[in-house]
Motif scaffolding. Structure first.
Motif, short mmCIF file in Angstrom:
data_model
loop_
_atom_site.label_atom_id
_atom_site.label_comp_id
_atom_site.label_asym_id
_atom_site.label_seq_id
_atom_site.Cartn_x
_atom_site.Cartn_y
_atom_site.Cartn_z
N LEU A 166 0.85 -1.18 0.00
CA LEU A 166 0.00 0.00 0.00
C LEU A 166 0.89 1.24 0.00
N GLU A 167 0.67 2.12 -0.96
CA GLU A 167 1.45 3.36 -1.02
C GLU A 167 0.57 4.59 -0.97
N LEU A 168 -0.66 4.48 -1.41
CA LEU A 168 -1.60 5.60 -1.36
C LEU A 168 -2.78 5.19 -0.50
N GLN A 169 -3.16 6.05 0.40
CA GLN A 169 -4.34 5.77 1.21
C GLN A 169 -5.34 6.90 1.01
N TYR A 170 -6.61 6.57 1.10
CA TYR A 170 -7.69 7.49 0.75
C TYR A 170 -8.58 7.86 1.93
N ARG A 171 -8.29 7.40 3.12
CA ARG A 171 -9.24 7.57 4.22
C ARG A 171 -8.80 8.53 5.32
N MET A 172 -7.51 8.61 5.58
CA MET A 172 -7.04 9.34 6.77
C MET A 172 -6.35 10.64 6.41
N CYS A 173 -6.49 11.60 7.30
CA CYS A 173 -5.66 12.79 7.15
C CYS A 173 -4.23 12.40 7.52
N PRO A 174 -3.25 13.12 7.03
CA PRO A 174 -1.84 12.76 7.28
C PRO A 174 -1.48 12.65 8.76
N ASP A 175 -2.12 13.45 9.61
CA ASP A 175 -1.81 13.40 11.04
C ASP A 175 -2.16 12.04 11.64
N ILE A 176 -3.27 11.48 11.20
CA ILE A 176 -3.69 10.17 11.71
C ILE A 176 -2.82 9.07 11.09
N MET A 177 -2.47 9.24 9.82
CA MET A 177 -1.67 8.27 9.10
C MET A 177 -0.23 8.19 9.62
N LEU A 178 0.24 9.24 10.27
CA LEU A 178 1.64 9.37 10.65
C LEU A 178 2.16 8.17 11.46
N ILE A 179 1.42 7.71 12.43
CA ILE A 179 1.90 6.62 13.29
C ILE A 179 2.06 5.33 12.51
N SER A 180 1.01 4.91 11.79
CA SER A 180 1.13 3.66 11.04
C SER A 180 2.16 3.79 9.92
N ASN A 181 2.26 4.97 9.33
CA ASN A 181 3.24 5.19 8.28
C ASN A 181 4.66 5.00 8.82
N HIS A 182 4.89 5.53 9.98
CA HIS A 182 6.22 5.41 10.60
C HIS A 182 6.51 3.98 11.07
N LEU A 183 5.55 3.37 11.74
CA LEU A 183 5.78 2.07 12.36
C LEU A 183 5.74 0.90 11.38
N PHE A 184 4.90 0.98 10.34
CA PHE A 184 4.69 -0.18 9.48
C PHE A 184 5.08 0.02 8.01
N TYR A 185 5.07 1.26 7.54
CA TYR A 185 5.27 1.49 6.11
C TYR A 185 6.60 2.17 5.78
N ASN A 186 7.46 2.35 6.76
CA ASN A 186 8.76 2.98 6.54
C ASN A 186 8.61 4.33 5.81
N ASN A 187 7.57 5.05 6.18
CA ASN A 187 7.25 6.39 5.63
C ASN A 187 7.03 6.41 4.12
N ARG A 188 6.58 5.29 3.56
CA ARG A 188 6.27 5.23 2.13
C ARG A 188 4.83 5.60 1.82
N LEU A 189 3.98 5.59 2.83
CA LEU A 189 2.55 5.83 2.64
C LEU A 189 2.28 7.30 2.37
N LYS A 190 1.45 7.60 1.38
CA LYS A 190 1.10 8.97 1.00
C LYS A 190 -0.41 9.13 1.01
N THR A 191 -0.86 10.35 1.23
CA THR A 191 -2.28 10.66 1.16
C THR A 191 -2.66 10.90 -0.29
N ALA A 192 -3.63 10.15 -0.79
CA ALA A 192 -4.02 10.23 -2.20
C ALA A 192 -4.88 11.46 -2.49
N LEU A 193 -5.59 11.94 -1.49
CA LEU A 193 -6.51 13.06 -1.70
C LEU A 193 -5.96 14.29 -0.98
#
Length: 124
Positions: free
Chosen positions: A29-56
């Motif tokens: 998963l590289e683009l997510q469509y549900r969360m604002c970046p502030d909410i995404m920050l924790i999972s992005n850091h812990l599980f996605y090695n900061n590769r996750l981006k906000t699509a919208l």
């Protein structure tokens, strides 16, 4: 995972079985469509090695809108923790409830905390 489900052949998820059978079909998963970046920050850091981006892009600017917030903020005896909660710029907050006499209770497989719920209701 219960013993019965493992014995019945349900010890592994369908996702795991399919991904092992067809590894070329698995993508990260590289683009997510549900969360604002502030909410995404924790999972992005812990599980996605900061590769996750906000699509919208509009999700980066969206804030909580609280009707009549100005009147609520004029209340004389409003507690600081509640002021922090009502700040539209703070999109993710963790509340430490360890010092409260609020205990979790389990009903079947559901966990609830009546005291914490009552605090939120009183804050309205």
């Amino acid at each position: 995972k219960s013993f019965e489900s493992r014995e019945g052949g349900f010890g592994e998820s369908l996702f795991k079985i399919l991904s092992q059978a067809h590894p070329s079909a698995v993508v990260n998963l590289e683009l997510q469509y549900r969360m604002c970046p502030d909410i995404m920050l924790i999972s992005n850091h812990l599980f996605y090695n900061n590769r996750l981006k906000t699509a919208l892009p509009f999700l980066e600017k969206i804030q909580l809108e609280i009707p009549h917030l100005d009147k609520l903020l004029e209340t004389e005896h409003i507690e600081k923790w509640l002021l922090d909660l009502l700040d539209p710029k703070k999109r993710v907050l963790f509340l430490d409830t360890d010092d409260l006499l609020a205990f979790d209770c389990q009903l079947g497989d559901m966990l609830s905390n009546i005291e914490e719920a009552e605090i939120i209701v009183k804050a309205k």
